[in-house]
Design an enzyme around this catalytic site. Structure first.
Site, PDB file in Angstrom:
ATOM      1  N   ILE A  81       0.911  -1.071  -0.029  1.00 47.41           N
ATOM      2  CA  ILE A  81       0.091  -0.197  -0.003  1.00 47.41           C
ATOM      3  C   ILE A  81       0.718   1.236   0.003  1.00 47.41           C
ATOM      4  O   ILE A  81       0.714   2.227  -0.819  1.00 47.41           O
ATOM      5  CB  ILE A  81      -0.880   0.077   1.068  1.00 47.41           C
ATOM      6  CG1 ILE A  81      -2.084  -1.087   1.089  1.00 47.41           C
ATOM      7  CG2 ILE A  81      -1.716   1.282   1.352  1.00 47.41           C
ATOM      8  CD1 ILE A  81      -2.703  -1.529   2.468  1.00 47.41           C
ATOM      9  N   GLU A  82       1.754   1.163   0.924  1.00 46.54           N
ATOM     10  CA  GLU A  82       2.670   2.420   0.890  1.00 46.54           C
ATOM     11  C   GLU A  82       3.731   2.484   0.013  1.00 46.54           C
ATOM     12  O   GLU A  82       4.144   3.831  -0.518  1.00 46.54           O
ATOM     13  CB  GLU A  82       3.480   2.526   2.225  1.00 46.54           C
ATOM     14  CG  GLU A  82       4.665   1.663   2.554  1.00 46.54           C
ATOM     15  CD  GLU A  82       3.959   0.011   3.103  1.00 46.54           C
ATOM     16  OE1 GLU A  82       2.797  -0.414   3.126  1.00 46.54           O
ATOM     17  OE2 GLU A  82       5.085  -0.670   2.990  1.00 46.54           O
ATOM     18  N   ASP A 110      -4.958   2.096   6.650  1.00 49.12           N
ATOM     19  CA  ASP A 110      -4.232   1.742   7.687  1.00 49.12           C
ATOM     20  C   ASP A 110      -4.862   0.429   8.074  1.00 49.12           C
ATOM     21  O   ASP A 110      -6.037   0.513   8.699  1.00 49.12           O
ATOM     22  CB  ASP A 110      -4.031   2.900   8.439  1.00 49.12           C
ATOM     23  CG  ASP A 110      -3.584   2.238   9.890  1.00 49.12           C
ATOM     24  OD1 ASP A 110      -4.141   3.106  10.970  1.00 49.12           O
ATOM     25  OD2 ASP A 110      -3.049   1.223  10.096  1.00 49.12           O
ATOM     26  N   GLN A 166       1.131  -4.480   9.888  1.00 45.97           N
ATOM     27  CA  GLN A 166       1.046  -3.562   8.909  1.00 45.97           C
ATOM     28  C   GLN A 166       0.602  -2.116   9.445  1.00 45.97           C
ATOM     29  O   GLN A 166       1.584  -1.194   9.072  1.00 45.97           O
ATOM     30  CB  GLN A 166      -0.387  -3.802   8.193  1.00 45.97           C
ATOM     31  CG  GLN A 166      -0.464  -2.992   6.944  1.00 45.97           C
ATOM     32  CD  GLN A 166      -1.375  -1.925   6.779  1.00 45.97           C
ATOM     33  OE1 GLN A 166      -2.026  -1.645   8.076  1.00 45.97           O
ATOM     34  NE2 GLN A 166      -1.534  -1.310   5.795  1.00 45.97           N
ATOM     35  N   GLU A 167       0.057  -1.848  10.612  1.00 49.18           N
ATOM     36  CA  GLU A 167      -0.247  -0.729  11.032  1.00 49.18           C
ATOM     37  C   GLU A 167       0.937  -0.137  11.794  1.00 49.18           C
ATOM     38  O   GLU A 167       1.313   0.939  11.596  1.00 49.18           O
ATOM     39  CB  GLU A 167      -1.290  -0.626  11.989  1.00 49.18           C
ATOM     40  CG  GLU A 167      -1.507   0.811  12.745  1.00 49.18           C
ATOM     41  CD  GLU A 167      -2.892   0.860  13.636  1.00 49.18           C
ATOM     42  OE1 GLU A 167      -2.915   0.125  14.454  1.00 49.18           O
ATOM     43  OE2 GLU A 167      -3.523   1.950  13.118  1.00 49.18           O
ATOM     44  N   GLU A 168       1.686  -1.054  12.632  1.00 44.08           N
ATOM     45  CA  GLU A 168       2.862  -0.605  13.300  1.00 44.08           C
ATOM     46  C   GLU A 168       3.955  -0.197  12.414  1.00 44.08           C
ATOM     47  O   GLU A 168       4.697   0.882  12.289  1.00 44.08           O
ATOM     48  CB  GLU A 168       3.289  -1.611  14.276  1.00 44.08           C
ATOM     49  CG  GLU A 168       2.494  -1.640  15.413  1.00 44.08           C
ATOM     50  CD  GLU A 168       1.403  -2.794  15.195  1.00 44.08           C
ATOM     51  OE1 GLU A 168       1.357  -3.436  14.016  1.00 44.08           O
ATOM     52  OE2 GLU A 168       0.501  -3.019  16.155  1.00 44.08           O
ATOM     53  N   TYR A 221       8.946  -8.386   7.934  1.00 44.62           N
ATOM     54  CA  TYR A 221       7.464  -8.165   8.404  1.00 44.62           C
ATOM     55  C   TYR A 221       7.292  -8.811   9.664  1.00 44.62           C
ATOM     56  O   TYR A 221       8.058  -9.768   9.826  1.00 44.62           O
ATOM     57  CB  TYR A 221       6.487  -8.856   7.415  1.00 44.62           C
ATOM     58  CG  TYR A 221       5.178  -8.381   7.638  1.00 44.62           C
ATOM     59  CD1 TYR A 221       4.262  -9.435   8.323  1.00 44.62           C
ATOM     60  CD2 TYR A 221       4.462  -7.259   7.441  1.00 44.62           C
ATOM     61  CE1 TYR A 221       2.948  -9.327   8.594  1.00 44.62           C
ATOM     62  CE2 TYR A 221       3.256  -6.811   7.704  1.00 44.62           C
ATOM     63  CZ  TYR A 221       2.395  -8.007   8.354  1.00 44.62           C
ATOM     64  OH  TYR A 221       1.048  -7.807   8.842  1.00 44.62           O
ATOM     65  N   ASN A 245      -5.353  -7.060   2.511  1.00 46.32           N
ATOM     66  CA  ASN A 245      -6.215  -8.278   3.379  1.00 46.32           C
ATOM     67  C   ASN A 245      -6.437  -7.506   4.733  1.00 46.32           C
ATOM     68  O   ASN A 245      -6.146  -8.189   5.732  1.00 46.32           O
ATOM     69  CB  ASN A 245      -4.995  -9.434   3.519  1.00 46.32           C
ATOM     70  CG  ASN A 245      -4.770  -9.924   2.208  1.00 46.32           C
ATOM     71  OD1 ASN A 245      -5.511  -9.828   1.254  1.00 46.32           O
ATOM     72  ND2 ASN A 245      -3.472 -10.297   1.911  1.00 46.32           N
ATOM     73  N   TRP A 246      -7.379  -6.515   4.630  1.00 44.48           N
ATOM     74  CA  TRP A 246      -7.619  -5.687   5.907  1.00 44.48           C
ATOM     75  C   TRP A 246      -8.252  -6.627   6.737  1.00 44.48           C
ATOM     76  O   TRP A 246      -9.413  -7.439   6.333  1.00 44.48           O
ATOM     77  CB  TRP A 246      -8.385  -4.565   5.666  1.00 44.48           C
ATOM     78  CG  TRP A 246      -9.383  -3.908   6.516  1.00 44.48           C
ATOM     79  CD1 TRP A 246      -8.778  -3.419   7.754  1.00 44.48           C
ATOM     80  CD2 TRP A 246     -10.767  -3.959   6.750  1.00 44.48           C
ATOM     81  NE1 TRP A 246      -9.637  -2.691   8.689  1.00 44.48           N
ATOM     82  CE2 TRP A 246     -10.897  -3.106   8.118  1.00 44.48           C
ATOM     83  CE3 TRP A 246     -11.687  -4.113   6.033  1.00 44.48           C
ATOM     84  CZ2 TRP A 246     -12.187  -2.765   8.453  1.00 44.48           C
ATOM     85  CZ3 TRP A 246     -13.032  -3.965   6.533  1.00 44.48           C
ATOM     86  CH2 TRP A 246     -13.299  -3.081   7.804  1.00 44.48           C
ATOM     87  N   GLY A 247      -7.943  -6.798   8.135  1.00 47.89           N
ATOM     88  CA  GLY A 247      -8.787  -7.567   9.040  1.00 47.89           C
ATOM     89  C   GLY A 247      -8.382  -9.115   8.998  1.00 47.89           C
ATOM     90  O   GLY A 247      -8.984  -9.933   9.508  1.00 47.89           O
ATOM     91  N   GLY A 250      -5.394 -10.646   9.087  1.00 45.91           N
ATOM     92  CA  GLY A 250      -3.928 -11.292   9.783  1.00 45.91           C
ATOM     93  C   GLY A 250      -3.967 -11.578  11.012  1.00 45.91           C
ATOM     94  O   GLY A 250      -4.849 -12.466  11.504  1.00 45.91           O
TER      95      GLY A 250
HETATM   96  N1  APR Z   1       0.505  -3.600   2.176  1.00 45.29           N
HETATM   97  C1  APR Z   1      -0.530  -4.217   1.761  1.00 45.29           C
HETATM   98  N2  APR Z   1      -0.815  -5.551   2.538  1.00 45.29           N
HETATM   99  C2  APR Z   1      -0.273  -5.869   3.765  1.00 45.29           C
HETATM  100  C3  APR Z   1       0.793  -4.783   4.214  1.00 45.29           C
HETATM  101  C4  APR Z   1       1.160  -3.788   3.135  1.00 45.29           C
HETATM  102  N3  APR Z   1       2.212  -2.750   3.674  1.00 45.29           N
HETATM  103  N4  APR Z   1       1.402  -5.236   5.146  1.00 45.29           N
HETATM  104  C5  APR Z   1       0.710  -6.390   5.529  1.00 45.29           C
HETATM  105  N5  APR Z   1      -0.312  -6.417   4.473  1.00 45.29           N
HETATM  106  C6  APR Z   1      -1.412  -7.624   4.407  1.00 45.29           C
HETATM  107  C7  APR Z   1      -0.866  -9.134   4.987  1.00 45.29           C
HETATM  108  O1  APR Z   1      -1.318 -10.304   4.317  1.00 45.29           O
HETATM  109  C8  APR Z   1      -1.271  -9.213   6.323  1.00 45.29           C
HETATM  110  O2  APR Z   1      -1.574 -10.318   6.851  1.00 45.29           O
HETATM  111  O3  APR Z   1      -2.473  -7.380   5.520  1.00 45.29           O
HETATM  112  C9  APR Z   1      -2.475  -8.471   6.348  1.00 45.29           C
HETATM  113  C10 APR Z   1      -3.158  -7.928   7.692  1.00 45.29           C
HETATM  114  O4  APR Z   1      -2.325  -7.125   8.334  1.00 45.29           O
HETATM  115  P1  APR Z   1      -2.477  -6.904   9.843  1.00 45.29           P
HETATM  116  O5  APR Z   1      -1.716  -5.968  10.289  1.00 45.29           O
HETATM  117  O6  APR Z   1      -2.497  -8.272  10.614  1.00 45.29           O
HETATM  118  O7  APR Z   1      -3.994  -6.472   9.954  1.00 45.29           O
HETATM  119  P2  APR Z   1      -5.235  -6.666  10.819  1.00 45.29           P
HETATM  120  O8  APR Z   1      -5.639  -8.287  10.779  1.00 45.29           O
HETATM  121  O9  APR Z   1      -6.518  -5.892  10.429  1.00 45.29           O
HETATM  122  O10 APR Z   1      -4.764  -6.642  12.152  1.00 45.29           O
HETATM  123  C11 APR Z   1      -5.016  -5.333  12.928  1.00 45.29           C
HETATM  124  O11 APR Z   1      -2.901  -5.505  14.053  1.00 45.29           O
HETATM  125  O12 APR Z   1      -1.178  -4.072  13.594  1.00 45.29           O
HETATM  126  C12 APR Z   1      -2.123  -4.466  14.325  1.00 45.29           C
HETATM  127  O13 APR Z   1      -2.894  -2.505  15.376  1.00 45.29           O
HETATM  128  C13 APR Z   1      -3.097  -3.301  14.295  1.00 45.29           C
HETATM  129  O14 APR Z   1      -4.447  -4.135  16.151  1.00 45.29           O
HETATM  130  C14 APR Z   1      -4.454  -4.134  14.827  1.00 45.29           C
HETATM  131  C15 APR Z   1      -4.339  -5.423  14.228  1.00 45.29           C
END
Ligand code: APR
Length: 580
Positions: free
Chosen positions: A282-283, A293, A310-312, A351, A426-428, A430
């Site tokens: 994404i970035e 995010d 991803q967020e951190e 990662y 893949n929002w939500g 991981g």
């Molecule tokens: N760009 C695109 N896709 C990404 C990226 C990126 N830079 N980084 C990771 N991904 C994909 C990966 O496949 C990952 O498994 O997004 C998936 C989900 O990322 P997660 O961070 O696990 O997101 P989520 O499942 O929504 O969990 C959110 O994790 O980081 C903490 O603070 C956040 O508590 C929250 C939780």
């Protein structure tokens, strides 16, 4: 499938990314104009090249539950001259991490014996091992960070409003003001932000003791050092004399009241365009788009702590995002937080536990000179966590995720940035354990309602890329509406109760293929869904689809209009690509 010079593209499917709209050249939203909903902490300069100076002239001290309680406030209840102690402690020579710990504890006495500084100490023992590196930090960089922090009463002269729940508000802050706030966070000066303080229980961590306390116990904890390297590199750049503060960042809270939420079962939009790639992030590859995010409801997640997904990572490579944690209350189900203009300071690789700082990053994102902000819009939306994956198909959870994504994607819908694409993934799916086949579909539905195209990164998964693209193409070719897809998902949830793990996409296809298109009759066909619940027929895969039948000439005219719009967008893009 679109063939590029006769060949099937290697890593992407769907619409070519360059055809999808980006914000470059548009007026970034929100406009940089002070309003009752937009607090601006600096004087808006006339020219693009002027320095952003703090506003107002003198420090306006407020100590209440609507604004950030500043360390330099004279109204601090417990300790009126806490700021004097902070200034005195930090003005003493600090030559090693133990002395830095002592200085920090001198104005956080209530945490004596509770706060630990394992990571800080082991960082200088095991990472910055060369004497000159340690000297460079304590002789050169740390004094600059301290000077920056102690400028707080002159840099931040206007009270910072808290972005509270159920409120729509934006705060624009200059980069040097952000650096000053982050320097204070690094030195743990913000009062009442730790431990059992009830007033900030629903706010994210901001003081860096949360990171300093982490322990590197085994080799795969070494990513924690990499987090510190990102923060240190950020401070190196913002304290460099050549760093000129001409840019700003806007932090916005978006709250959608009940009456502004779409009735998903009744929507007649069709899906927008999709570009889906198995490589890219994404970035790095969502430039000029709304960059999602994958947030925690407490924005920033564990960036000041053990997290590195991803967020951190996004917050570590763009540390200005961390300032959102100072004033953003936890997000509610129909809220999002949008951060416009953040600069990227760090590169990285890996990662999660393999995260590694990748050195300095020079951000060449184009700048909206009208608003002194980079064309970088980060949209923070927190997905639901599913211990039991089956629950994600429950209608109320479907609606919650649709509303959440819509609260982010519909940002600026009535502005110049109304048709900027969304860059997501893949929002939500991981840490939060969601199903990316469902979640990607939900994001496409929300994007359709927000009238935004979608750029989706599957983060290395080629089969996921192909299956999501195939589903998108199927639904688009069949002109299936958002409402119909929502109703099918509800039917799937019903079907799943009596069938083990039915394939979602196969179910959707068979339902659409078996559906009977009702000819329009004089009497209104009762919508198959009443109040969000489906009036499920016996055989769940049958469905009643109301579809407005249009004459071919209307369809043809609509298609021509669509092509014209695309041509215009392509021209704008080509213009900006050649300019940048
Ligand atoms: N760009 C695109 N896709 C990404 C990226 C990126 N830079 N980084 C990771 N991904 C994909 C990966 O496949 C990952 O498994 O997004 C998936 C989900 O990322 P997660 O961070 O696990 O997101 P989520 O499942 O929504 O969990 C959110 O994790 O980081 C903490 O603070 C956040 O508590 C929250 C939780």
């Amino acid at each position: 499938m679109m063939k590029k010079n006769g060949k099937i593209p290697v890593n992407w499917r769907g619409t070519e990314k360059s055809l999808l709209p980006r914000s470059f050249g548009m007026k970034l939203y929100p406009l940089l104009i002070p309003t009752p909903h937009h607090t601006i902490l600096f004087k808006i300069p006339k020219g693009a090249d002027n320095i952003l100076e703090s506003y107002p002239e003198n420090f306006h001290d407020i100590w209440d539950d609507k604004h950030v309680k500043m360390p330099c406030s004279v109204f601090e209840k417990e300790n009126k001259n806490r700021w004097d102690i902070i200034v005195a402690s930090l003005s003493k020579p600090i030559k090693k991490s133990e002395q830095l710990e002592d200085a920090i504890m001198s104005y956080n006495l209530k945490y004596k014996g509770k706060w630990r500084f394992h990571l800080l100490h082991s960082f200088f023992e095991n990472v910055l091992t060369k004497e000159e590196e340690t000297d460079e930090f304590f002789e050169n960089l740390l004094p600059k960070i301290i000077n920056l922090a102690l400028e707080l009463p002159t840099f931040i002269t206007s009270p910072i409003p808290l972005l509270k729940q159920n409120n729509n508000h934006s705060i624009s802050i200059s980069q040097i003001q952000i650096a000053c706030l982050l320097a204070n966070a690094f030195l743990c000066t913000f009062p009442n932000r730790n431990g059992d303080y009830s007033e900030y229980k629903t706010y994210p961590q901001i003081n860096f003791n949360g990171l300093f306390q982490m322990k590197v116990q085994k080799s795969n904890d070494k990513y924690l050092y990499e987090k510190l390297k990102c923060i240190i590199n950020y401070f190196k750049k913002v304290t460099d004399p050549n760093f000129v503060c001409k840019r700003a960042v806007t932090y916005s809270r978006r709250y959608l009241p009940e009456n502004e939420l779409p009735t998903w079962s009744k929507l007649t939009n069709q899906l927008t365009n999709l570009h889906i790639a198995s490589t890219g992030t994404i970035e790095n590859d969502g430039d000029g788009m709304y960059q999602v995010d994958f947030a925690d409801k407490s924005i920033g997640g564990k960036v000041i702590g053990m997290g590195s997904v991803q967020e951190e990572i996004r917050f570590l490579i763009c540390p200005e995002l961390i300032v959102s944690q100072l004033f953003s209350q936890k997000m509610l189900p129909t809220e999002s937080i949008i951060i416009t203009g953040a600069e990227r300071f760090n590169d990285y690789s890996g990662y999660s536990k393999s995260f590694k700082w990748g050195g300095n990053y020079t951000d060449d994102t184009p700048i909206d000179d009208n608003s002194h902000r980079r064309y970088c819009t980060v949209v923070a939306i927190d997905a639901l966590y599913f211990r039991n994956p089956k629950l994600q198909f429950d209608p109320k959870n479907l609606s919650r995720e649709l509303n959440k994504a819509y609260a982010g994607f519909s940002w600026g819908n009535k502005s110049d940035c109304s048709d900027v694409s969304v860059a997501t993934g893949n929002w939500g799916c991981g840490v939060f354990r969601g199903d990316c086949h469902l979640k990607s579909l939900l994001q496409m539905l929300s994007a359709a309602e927000a009238k935004r195209d979608v750029v989706y990164f599957t983060f290395g998964k080629t089969t996921t890329r192909d299956s999501i693209n195939d589903m998108h193409s199927f639904l688009k070719n069949k002109n299936v509406t958002v409402g119909e897809i929502f109703r099918i998902l509800i039917k799937y949830n019903e079907y799943m109760q009596s069938h083990s793990k039915p394939n979602l996409y196969e179910f959707i296809k068979s339902t659409v293929n078996n559906s009977v298109v009702q000819k329009p009759q004089n009497k209104q066909i009762p919508p198959a869904v009443i109040d969000g619940q489906l009036n499920v027929s016996k055989n769940a895969s049958q469905s009643v689809r109301e579809k407005p039948i249009q004459s071919t000439s209307i369809l043809k005219r609509e298609r021509n209009e669509e092509t014209e719009k695309k041509k215009k967008k392509r021209k704008i893009d080509e213009h900006f690509q050649s300019a940048s």
